[in-house]
Write an enzyme that holds these catalytic residues in place. Structure first.
Site, mmCIF file in Angstrom:
data_model
loop_
_atom_site.group_PDB
_atom_site.id
_atom_site.type_symbol
_atom_site.label_atom_id
_atom_site.label_comp_id
_atom_site.label_asym_id
_atom_site.label_seq_id
_atom_site.Cartn_x
_atom_site.Cartn_y
_atom_site.Cartn_z
ATOM 1 N N SER A 63 0.883 -1.210 0.039
ATOM 2 C CA SER A 63 -0.003 0.029 -0.008
ATOM 3 C C SER A 63 0.961 1.410 0.055
ATOM 4 O O SER A 63 0.241 2.151 -0.347
ATOM 5 C CB SER A 63 -1.079 -0.020 1.247
ATOM 6 N N LYS A 66 0.489 3.263 -3.037
ATOM 7 C CA LYS A 66 -0.706 4.394 -2.975
ATOM 8 C C LYS A 66 -0.247 5.691 -3.139
ATOM 9 O O LYS A 66 -1.002 6.583 -3.787
ATOM 10 C CB LYS A 66 -1.819 3.761 -2.142
ATOM 11 N N TYR A 191 -3.369 -2.595 -10.573
ATOM 12 C CA TYR A 191 -3.029 -2.280 -9.320
ATOM 13 C C TYR A 191 -2.237 -3.234 -8.424
ATOM 14 O O TYR A 191 -1.282 -3.038 -7.554
ATOM 15 C CB TYR A 191 -4.640 -2.425 -8.440
ATOM 16 N N TYR A 243 -4.258 2.746 7.979
ATOM 17 C CA TYR A 243 -5.680 1.901 8.135
ATOM 18 C C TYR A 243 -6.483 2.523 9.287
ATOM 19 O O TYR A 243 -6.625 3.939 9.479
ATOM 20 C CB TYR A 243 -5.126 0.449 8.190
ATOM 21 N N VAL A 261 1.037 -3.698 3.897
ATOM 22 C CA VAL A 261 1.088 -5.033 4.692
ATOM 23 C C VAL A 261 2.319 -5.766 4.369
ATOM 24 O O VAL A 261 2.552 -6.799 5.147
ATOM 25 C CB VAL A 261 -0.160 -5.891 4.051
HETATM 26 N N1 GLU Z 1 -2.153 -5.544 -2.316
HETATM 27 C C1 GLU Z 1 -2.818 -5.598 -0.991
HETATM 28 C C2 GLU Z 1 -4.477 -5.592 -1.064
HETATM 29 O O1 GLU Z 1 -4.877 -4.998 -2.103
HETATM 30 C C3 GLU Z 1 -2.415 -4.230 -0.542
HETATM 31 C C4 GLU Z 1 -2.667 -4.268 1.072
HETATM 32 C C5 GLU Z 1 -2.125 -3.175 1.751
HETATM 33 O O2 GLU Z 1 -0.672 -2.930 1.785
HETATM 34 O O3 GLU Z 1 -2.921 -2.435 2.410
HETATM 35 O O4 GLU Z 1 -5.043 -6.433 -0.481
#
Ligand code: GLU
Length: 307
Positions: A63, A66, A191, A243, A261
């Site tokens: 993430s 992002k 993604y 989160y 994650v």
């Molecule tokens: N590729 C993970 C998902 O989309 C990213 C999760 C993350 O790092 O928050 O579930």
């Protein structure tokens, strides 16, 4: 300030903790990472870098990517981007479907999965297809990290696709609300590819400098985004970057950051430095347990905070 000494102290203190959390196990490719690893790096505006522990080890940025795709989309679309994505903390798990249904397919922010998928969709619209979009994302990340070796792990991306039911559901739900322009398959593939990019803490702390310096890379003077946009990205990192534990992170660390994650976290110290920390064991909210602890200790020992 003796940053090297402080980083080494922080590493020693966190590595002595018995509870190192739990490695992400939603895909086999992440599950097999050795939990006993910890690395941390800072990069200052003149390019000086200090590191401790496993700072050369590549890990899945997940993430954290992002932040980079959000930057690219904001640069391309400006404030129009907020017609399709919000900028409020979600107060729900990062992959939740419920809120998206209530809120007519408009994701709360660009860092929950729905929001990040929507950002990827906007990049796909601009770059026309998945390959061009992925290449543009790779190029942007290589530029800000000043490292052309950066690439993604195919196994992780494929494994995400095999277990991507929820992300595919989120993309479909947005499509049903006319808030996704491209094919669901193309969006999720692109993604997963950017989530599967691998970097180490040295590269990531370097990559954060443009956000610490109002949109301009302080080392080579390249402007990536406007000052206004950099401020907004930092604000969204502070309020939505961790989160459900974003409030807790702001409370304990007091700096804008984003976690993934894979166990990585990036942090911005405005006008001073970029920071990255990595340790694959996660706490119950999905953030690196030792990484969060290390940042808390680092902020305390250095007195660095935006407050
Ligand atoms: N590729 C993970 C998902 O989309 C990213 C999760 C993350 O790092 O928050 O579930």
């Amino acid at each position: 300030m003796n940053y090297q000494l402080i980083l080494d102290e922080v590493a020693e203190e966190v590595m002595s903790l018995k509870n190192k959390g739990k490695v992400a196990n939603y895909i086999p490719a992440l599950e097999n990472v050795d939990i006993e690893q910890f690395g941390m790096s800072i990069t200052l505006f003149d390019g000086t870098e200090y590191s401790t522990g496993n700072a050369n080890t590549l890990f899945s940025i997940q993430s954290i990517s992002k932040v980079f795709t959000f930057t690219m989309a904001l640069k391309l679309y400006g404030t129009d981007l907020y017609k399709r994505i919000g900028r409020e903390p979600s107060g729900n798990p990062f992959n939740s479907l419920v809120q998206l249904e209530y809120e007519q397919g408009i994701p709360r922010n660009p860092f929950i999965n729905a929001g990040a998928l929507n950002v990827t969709d906007s990049l796909l619209s601009h770059y026309h297809n998945s390959i061009n979009s992925s290449n543009a994302i790779f190029k942007f990340i290589r530029d800000i990290a000043s490292d052309n070796s950066i690439t993604y792990n195919k196994n992780v991306a494929l494994s995400e696709m095999d277990h991507g039911f929820r992300n595919i559901a989120l993309a479909n739900l947005m499509k049903s609300f006319n808030n996704l322009d491209n094919e669901v398959d193309d969006v999720v593939k692109t993604y997963f590819k950017h989530c599967a990019i691998e970097m180490n803490t040295k590269m990531l702390s370097r990559a954060m400098l443009y956000l610490a310096n109002h949109g301009v890379d302080p080392i080579n003077g390249i402007r990536y985004i406007t000052e206004e946009q950099a401020k907004r990205i930092n604000a969204v990192m502070l309020t939505c970057g961790h989160y459900d534990a974003s409030g807790d992170f702001a409370f304990h660390v007091g700096l804008p950051g984003k976690s993934g994650v894979g166990g990585g976290i990036v942090v911005v110290v405005p006008k001073k430095m970029g920071i990255s920390v990595w340790s694959p064991g996660l706490n119950s909210q999905g953030n690196s347990l030792l990484g969060t602890k290390a940042l808390e200790l680092f902020a305390k020992k250095t007195g660095l905070s935006i407050f």
